[in-house]
Design a protein around this motif. Structure first.
Motif, PDB file in Angstrom:
ATOM      1  N   THR A 270       6.008  -6.249   0.230  1.00 17.46           N
ATOM      2  CA  THR A 270       5.096  -7.362  -0.502  1.00 17.46           C
ATOM      3  C   THR A 270       5.435  -7.073  -1.974  1.00 17.46           C
ATOM      4  O   THR A 270       6.171  -6.257  -2.659  1.00 17.46           O
ATOM      5  CB  THR A 270       3.744  -7.346  -0.097  1.00 17.46           C
ATOM      6  OG1 THR A 270       3.225  -8.308  -0.675  1.00 17.46           O
ATOM      7  CG2 THR A 270       3.205  -5.885  -0.670  1.00 17.46           C
TER       8      THR A 270
ATOM      9  N   GLU B 118       0.676  -6.563  -7.221  1.00 17.77           N
ATOM     10  CA  GLU B 118      -0.177  -7.258  -7.710  1.00 17.77           C
ATOM     11  C   GLU B 118      -0.223  -7.463  -9.079  1.00 17.77           C
ATOM     12  O   GLU B 118       0.137  -6.721 -10.098  1.00 17.77           O
ATOM     13  CB  GLU B 118      -1.495  -6.769  -7.519  1.00 17.77           C
ATOM     14  CG  GLU B 118      -2.788  -7.357  -7.752  1.00 17.77           C
ATOM     15  CD  GLU B 118      -4.320  -6.777  -7.476  1.00 17.77           C
ATOM     16  OE1 GLU B 118      -4.774  -7.008  -6.301  1.00 17.77           O
ATOM     17  OE2 GLU B 118      -4.685  -5.863  -8.510  1.00 17.77           O
TER      18      GLU B 118
ATOM     19  N   ARG C 179      -4.785  -3.366  -1.806  1.00 13.44           N
ATOM     20  CA  ARG C 179      -4.629  -4.606  -1.679  1.00 13.44           C
ATOM     21  C   ARG C 179      -3.517  -5.372  -1.562  1.00 13.44           C
ATOM     22  O   ARG C 179      -3.319  -6.402  -0.407  1.00 13.44           O
ATOM     23  CB  ARG C 179      -5.477  -5.295  -2.889  1.00 13.44           C
ATOM     24  CG  ARG C 179      -6.833  -4.976  -3.271  1.00 13.44           C
ATOM     25  CD  ARG C 179      -7.566  -5.832  -4.300  1.00 13.44           C
ATOM     26  NE  ARG C 179      -6.957  -5.376  -5.614  1.00 13.44           N
ATOM     27  CZ  ARG C 179      -7.388  -4.469  -6.490  1.00 13.44           C
ATOM     28  NH1 ARG C 179      -8.493  -3.683  -6.036  1.00 13.44           N
ATOM     29  NH2 ARG C 179      -7.064  -4.133  -7.657  1.00 13.44           N
TER      30      ARG C 179
ATOM     31  N   ARG D 174      -1.956  -7.378   2.232  1.00  6.91           N
ATOM     32  CA  ARG D 174      -1.589  -8.583   2.521  1.00  6.91           C
ATOM     33  C   ARG D 174       0.018  -8.491   3.352  1.00  6.91           C
ATOM     34  O   ARG D 174       0.486  -9.534   3.473  1.00  6.91           O
ATOM     35  CB  ARG D 174      -1.315  -9.172   0.935  1.00  6.91           C
ATOM     36  CG  ARG D 174      -2.455  -9.297  -0.056  1.00  6.91           C
ATOM     37  CD  ARG D 174      -1.919 -10.504  -1.270  1.00  6.91           C
ATOM     38  NE  ARG D 174      -0.816  -9.931  -2.128  1.00  6.91           N
ATOM     39  CZ  ARG D 174      -1.195  -8.995  -2.810  1.00  6.91           C
ATOM     40  NH1 ARG D 174      -2.276  -8.269  -3.318  1.00  6.91           N
ATOM     41  NH2 ARG D 174       0.219  -8.529  -3.707  1.00  6.91           N
ATOM     42  N   SER D 175       0.527  -7.468   3.435  1.00  7.17           N
ATOM     43  CA  SER D 175       1.635  -7.385   3.877  1.00  7.17           C
ATOM     44  C   SER D 175       1.984  -7.709   5.512  1.00  7.17           C
ATOM     45  O   SER D 175       0.636  -7.326   6.053  1.00  7.17           O
ATOM     46  CB  SER D 175       2.410  -5.922   3.695  1.00  7.17           C
ATOM     47  OG  SER D 175       3.623  -5.918   4.491  1.00  7.17           O
ATOM     48  N   HIS D 176       2.742  -8.044   6.024  1.00  7.69           N
ATOM     49  CA  HIS D 176       3.024  -8.342   7.471  1.00  7.69           C
ATOM     50  C   HIS D 176       4.384  -7.713   7.866  1.00  7.69           C
ATOM     51  O   HIS D 176       5.430  -8.399   7.220  1.00  7.69           O
ATOM     52  CB  HIS D 176       2.869 -10.001   7.869  1.00  7.69           C
ATOM     53  CG  HIS D 176       1.338 -10.263   7.433  1.00  7.69           C
ATOM     54  ND1 HIS D 176       0.276  -9.958   8.188  1.00  7.69           N
ATOM     55  CD2 HIS D 176       1.088 -10.904   6.535  1.00  7.69           C
ATOM     56  CE1 HIS D 176      -0.687 -10.449   7.549  1.00  7.69           C
ATOM     57  NE2 HIS D 176      -0.221 -11.409   6.601  1.00  7.69           N
TER      58      HIS D 176
END
Length: 406
Positions: free
Chosen positions: A184, A187, A249, A253-255
């Motif tokens: 990902t 931020e 955070r 958010r990662s998949h």
């Protein structure tokens, strides 16, 4: 990397053999810190330093060989009581680290407009902390320090080596490499904030180390100095919280990244351990340091190594896109479950170290069994042969996923 693996095998042998082998538990701990950890810090700081500053690549082989020869001489010197060998080994190891520091400093000062040059500066500070930790270790090994000063030097030595040499290097690396492991993006603004807080955190750790050493004076003055050391460590705890929070955070958010849960777990353990250490120092609970050592060594450092293995193994062992795809799928399988089992086992070991007794012994065996099973599963997943079916497509879903996640 092969040198780190060799030391890692020795760590396992001594951890299983215990006090039946020369050096016992002390040697197992130092095989990990001087062998596994130092090899990885020297290798990765050189690699990332070169990458982040866009400097010409240099081979760290000579430095690594010098460091490993020095580490081996040090360990043999301590176990066999040969002070000359201990001093010679410490000199060689320290020279290797200073050599690496000089290379990093040259990269940073010659870099122009490099966004992450401040990370290399953090690596330099971590190298400096190792030198101070090595000096304290040699003074203890040679018998120069004794009584309360030996105790205070040992506590300072543990902090500057584990939280400085290993911890500061890892924190600086997590800022940009943590999101990469989780596939990902970093931020927005996280790197700018980390550049500020890590600078203050490193300064706090340096001050805390000196104050911890000064607690050897004892009495009321020793208590005051110890409390001031806890305040200084709070700066590092704050820096770890701010830095790791941004990485957590990003990881959430990662998949689809097999290493993302390990990254999240590392970033949860790190600030928790440092804040717990602040309390330990403030109240003088020195008998809790063993539990914290297990937590930072296994929950932070070892778990970070496992996450890196899950990330790089497909690239190192997969000779085709299809082969890499198979390895990625292998590491993805039950990835979250393995992280849960590893951390549950680690928590059991930490609790067992604190409570002791029969219950603690049972928890310890169960916890180490869970941790060992997870580590073995990752090693086998990375080493097991990869077979690619005939006619496999040149472009696989792993490539598509990398492009999608950035």
């Amino acid at each position: 990397m092969l040198l780190a693996v060799a030391f890692g095998i020795a760590v396992v042998v001594w951890a299983v053999g215990g006090e039946r082998l020369p050096g016992g538990r002390w040697l197992a701990v130092h095989l990990f810190t001087l062998g596994v950890l130092s090899n990885l810090v020297l290798a990765f700081s050189d690699h990332f330093g070169t990458t982040l500053t866009r400097s010409p690549a240099t081979s760290p082989t000579a430095r690594l060989v010098l460091a490993d020869v020095g580490a081996a001489a040090m360990l043999v010197g301590v176990v066999q009581g040969r002070r000359v060998l201990l001093a010679a080994g410490a000199t060689a190891l320290t020279a290797a680290v200073m050599w690496s520091w000089w290379q990093l400093r040259g990269m940073r000062t010659q870099a122009v407009g490099a966004r992450f040059a401040w990370i290399v500066r953090a690596y330099e500070r971590a190298h400096g902390m190792f030198v101070h930790g090595a000096l304290l270790g040699v003074l203890m090994g040679l018998g120069v320090l004794s009584g309360p000063w030996y105790v205070s030097a040992r506590i300072a030595h543990l902090h500057v080596n584990v939280l400085g040499w290993g911890g500061l290097t890892l924190l600086a690396t997590l800022v940009f490499f943590g999101p990469t492991l989780a596939r990902t993006r970093i931020e927005p603004g996280a790197d700018d904030r980390a550049a500020v807080v890590l600078r203050h955190g490193a300064t706090g750790l340096s001050i805390a180390t000196l104050l911890l050493l000064a607690t050897g004076v004892g009495g009321v003055l020793g208590i005051i100095v110890r409390c001031l050391a806890a305040v200084a460590l709070g700066a590092l705890a704050w820096a770890a919280t701010a830095t790791c929070g941004a990485v957590v955070r990003a990881g959430l958010r990662s998949h689809g990244a097999p290493a993302r849960w390990a990254v999240v777990a590392v970033c949860l353990w790190f600030p928790a351990v440092v804040w717990a250490d602040v309390a330990v120092v403030a109240y003088g609970w020195w008998d809790r340091l063993d539990a914290l050592g297990v937590a930072v060594g296994m929950g932070v450092l070892l778990q970070a190594i496992i996450g890196v293995l899950a990330h790089v193994a497909p690239m190192l062992r997969g000779r085709t896109f299809a082969g890499r795809d198979r390895l990625v799928a292998r590491f993805e399988r039950l990835a979250a479950t393995r992280v849960v089992v590893f951390n549950a086992g680690l928590l059991a070991v930490v609790v067992a170290t604190v409570i002791g007794g029969v219950v603690g012994a049972v928890l310890s065996r169960a916890g180490w069994g869970a941790v060992g099973a997870v580590v073995a599963s990752h090693v086998l997943a990375g080493l097991f042969p990869v077979r690619t079916a005939p006619g496999a497509p040149a472009v696989s879903r792993v490539v598509t996923r990398y492009r999608r996640d950035g």
